[in-house]
Scaffold this active site. Sequence first.
Site, PDB file in Angstrom:
ATOM      1  N   SER A   1       0.883  -1.482   0.024  1.00 23.92           N
ATOM      2  CA  SER A   1      -0.283   0.055   0.132  1.00 23.92           C
ATOM      3  C   SER A   1       0.927   1.235  -0.017  1.00 23.92           C
ATOM      4  CB  SER A   1      -1.048  -0.057   1.099  1.00 23.92           C
ATOM      5  OG  SER A   1      -2.007   0.891   1.021  1.00 23.92           O
TER       6      SER A   1
ATOM      7  N   HIS B   1      -7.551  -5.559   0.478  1.00 27.14           N
ATOM      8  CA  HIS B   1      -6.492  -4.913   0.771  1.00 27.14           C
ATOM      9  C   HIS B   1      -5.591  -5.528   1.467  1.00 27.14           C
ATOM     10  CE1 HIS B   1      -4.287  -1.114   0.075  1.00 27.14           C
ATOM     11  NE2 HIS B   1      -4.246  -0.992   1.269  1.00 27.14           N
TER      12      HIS B   1
END
Length: 256
Positions: free
Chosen positions: A93, A231
């Site tokens: 990320s 995610h």
Amino acid sequence: MNRQGRIAPTSRWIAGGAAQQAPLRLYCFPHAGGSAAEYLRWGRHMPGVQVHAIQLPGRATRFGEPAVTSMDGLVGALVEEEFTGPYAFFGHSMGSLVAYELTCALRDAGRPLPERLVVSSGPAPDAPRRRTGVHRLPDDELLSAVNGRHNGIPPEVLDHPELRAMATAGLRADYTVLEEYEWRGHAPLPVPLTVLAGDGETALAEDGRLTGWARHTTRGPVEVRTFSGGHFYLREQETRVVQETLAELLGAGAVS
């Protein structure tokens, strides 16, 4: 950090896993609000790799230090550290962007580059940025927005006032870095690059936000590997990510 590349105990930026003799070092760059501890345990599953992780100020063992709120600040501090080879970078990320920018800075400084850059759940640096102003929200709204987007904040953190405050401070700093980031037209890197993501990250799959990483290396082709999950697929699929994928990409053995 000494000039022979050994990480000194006083290095604030780089946390080390269990000491072992290994031919490769893997430096992990955490997600927004994350800390080094989540990534250090990976070393147990890759005996051919010495795992280190970046510990950002303002959280965990560095909670009392002021957080850094710009990419220039982060990279300017990290480029002063020694990353000696052979080594590789993994970033998840926000960490994917920090790892990429640091690799560019190391290249510009004429320093040794990583053997491979593995980026996870992060859009290509030149992809259009979605500036939602999360870092300017009040504390409760910030936590709600981040958790609603990625569902990655543990319930015990949300339920504990002091932990909530610590999490909010780190997230606010990191989202400031992300939402104020501007790509500066770096030339492609002479480093092999692999992209990892969860198959549930539909927004990342839009408009070539993942495949766009291919523009940032001269050592293509760039493979995009997807895993079941969102995610934080790497928590749900840790065995596949670490013992299979990373061990394969880094040419390391794996243990269960």
